[in-house]
Write an enzyme that holds these catalytic residues in place. Structure first.
Site, PDB file in Angstrom:
ATOM      1  N   TYR A  57      -5.341  60.776  56.788  1.00  0.00           N
ATOM      2  CA  TYR A  57      -6.571  61.428  57.253  1.00  0.00           C
ATOM      3  C   TYR A  57      -7.275  62.197  56.133  1.00  0.00           C
ATOM      4  CZ  TYR A  57      -5.443  60.533  62.187  1.00  0.00           C
ATOM      5  OH  TYR A  57      -5.168  59.939  63.390  1.00  0.00           O
ATOM      6  N   LYS A  99       7.799  55.243  59.439  1.00  0.00           N
ATOM      7  CA  LYS A  99       7.645  53.785  59.352  1.00  0.00           C
ATOM      8  C   LYS A  99       8.235  53.390  58.009  1.00  0.00           C
ATOM      9  CE  LYS A  99       6.068  49.919  61.133  1.00  0.00           C
ATOM     10  NZ  LYS A  99       6.680  49.299  62.330  1.00  0.00           N
ATOM     11  N   ASP A 116       6.904  52.673  66.056  1.00  0.00           N
ATOM     12  CA  ASP A 116       6.673  51.703  67.135  1.00  0.00           C
ATOM     13  C   ASP A 116       7.740  51.852  68.214  1.00  0.00           C
ATOM     14  OD1 ASP A 116       8.258  50.920  65.006  1.00  0.00           O
ATOM     15  OD2 ASP A 116       7.857  48.789  65.208  1.00  0.00           O
ATOM     16  N   ASP A 169      -0.706  62.628  72.048  1.00  0.00           N
ATOM     17  CA  ASP A 169      -1.528  62.299  73.224  1.00  0.00           C
ATOM     18  C   ASP A 169      -0.732  61.479  74.232  1.00  0.00           C
ATOM     19  OD1 ASP A 169      -3.746  63.650  72.408  1.00  0.00           O
ATOM     20  OD2 ASP A 169      -5.107  61.931  72.525  1.00  0.00           O
TER      21      ASP A 169
END
Ligand code: NAD
Length: 355
Positions: free
Chosen positions: A135, A190, A222, A250
């Site tokens: 980000y 990951k 995942d 979320d």
């Protein structure tokens, strides 16, 4: 203990007012000062985060924040939009750790889309790194590709990167939070594909050796996304980077089914923090007196726990919230047949009585 109170826009003023009443009812020496932020500050001072508001926030031990934003500001240039106030506060206060608990209260089990047995008693804490990762990583932009699959084609790119101190400090937050809970941390990465997250995993493991009393395990993102809906109760503290944390927090929030119940905290290295409900300013219901103030009241409890070191007071507030739910009181967003519908003011008053 000094608290900057920034109610903001929409339902922000209504819900923060109830949280302030709750804080005032505790036998603590709290000094609270209110200032404008977001659209309200733009209207009065031409900027969503005026100097005076930022100064107040910097000087306080903690910020109690409502919500900012309204569709009527969507046409303003980006720097003047209400949401910029949150980004400005995060940046200026160095708030790198975002804590979002996902708790499913016994009485609200029916609000979740998952089977009751999967989420009854759910109590997990997602810790998201907030100031790094893809980000904010530089360089980023658009250009003409000089290599890759389509040399000469237009392309866009971002940079995923984490430095050792960034990973170390968020790992410490996670291990210390776990010590206040059941001593378990799951680090989500990951590492099988991304160099950045192999490094993340290595550094979290190293930091973990300083906390031999806390059990650490690692999970690919995942798989974590699957396990959160398959068997969410197996998690306790989950720590992850900015991108994965944005998505998983979320997902975890939705497990509980009720956005009006979820608090959050963003902390810096000196435990100074910004506390706010996970929801937005809900312009659709602003001024109607029906907003659920519980997420904000629970954010005030988090503030007492993490920034003001008042664990007993935090637990008193949380117990009061459980008590009003047990009494069957519900604002419109969590109402179900057989319960009693109450207004924002009535819900706040019920929490005060329960205290
Ligand atoms: P929202 O969270 O404000 O509302 C989503 C839905 O949930 C609405 O139907 C709303 O009525 C309901 N809701 C939210 N909080 C509630 C509460 N406490 N009690 C009862 N119902 C509640 O999200 P949105 O509608 O996408 O965004 C509205 C505005 O809020 C936008 O301007 C957005 O930019 C802003 N926003 C601000 C923040 C923040 O300040 N941190 C976060 C998200 C969105």
């Amino acid at each position: 203990m000094k608290i900057a109170v920034l109610p903001g826009d929409g339902i922000g003023t209504e819900i923060v007012a109830e949280a302030v009443k709750v804080l005032n009812a505790l036998d603590l020496k709290l000094e609270m000062e209110t200032a404008l932020v977001g659209g309200a500050a733009y209207e009065a001072h031409g900027h969503p985060l005026p100097e005076a508001t930022l100064k107040l926030a910097k000087e306080a031990d903690a910020v109690l924040f409502g919500a900012v934003g309204d569709w009527k500001y969507d046409k303003l240039e980006r720097a003047l939009r209400p949401e910029q106030a949150i980004l400005g506060l995060r940046k200026n206060l160095g708030l790198f750790a975002n804590l979002r608990p996902a708790i499913c209260y016994e009485q609200l089990v029916g609000a979740s889309s998952l089977k009751p047995e999967l989420i009854a008693g759910l109590d997990i804490l997602i810790i998201r790194e907030l100031t790094g990762d893809v980000y904010f990583g530089q360089p980023r932009g658009r250009r003409t590709a000089s290599d890759g699959l389509f040399p000469g084609a237009e392309e866009a790119f971002d940079t995923m990167r984490y430095s050792r101190p960034e990973v170390e400090r968020i790992a410490h937050v996670a291990f210390q939070a776990a010590r206040k809970r059941s001593n378990r941390v799951t680090s989500v990465d990951k590492a099988n594909v991304l160099e950045t997250f192999q490094f993340w995993k290595d550094v979290v493991t190293e930091v973990g050796t300083q906390y031999p009393d806390v059990a650490l395990d690692h999970m690919y993102v995942d798989n974590a996304a699957m396990q959160l809906v398959r068997e969410p109760k197996k998690f306790d503290v989950v720590v992850t980077g900015n991108l994965f944390g944005d998505i998983l927090s979320d997902e975890a929030a939705m497990l509980t089914g009720s956005i009006g119940m979820l608090p959050s905290a963003s902390l810096n290295a000196s435990k100074q923090g910004l506390y706010e409900p996970s929801h937005g300013s809900a312009p659709d219901i602003a001024g109607k007196g029906i907003a659920n103030p519980l997420a904000t009241i629970l954010s005030a409890a988090m503030m007492l726990r993490y920034s003001l070191n008042q664990e007993a007071a935090a637990q008193r507030i949380e117990a009061a919230v459980k008590s009003v739910l047990a009494q069957g009181l519900r604002t419109a967003d969590i109402f179900s047949p057989g319960t009693t519908r109450v207004s924002t003011l009535e819900m706040g008053a019920a929490v005060l009585r329960a205290l």
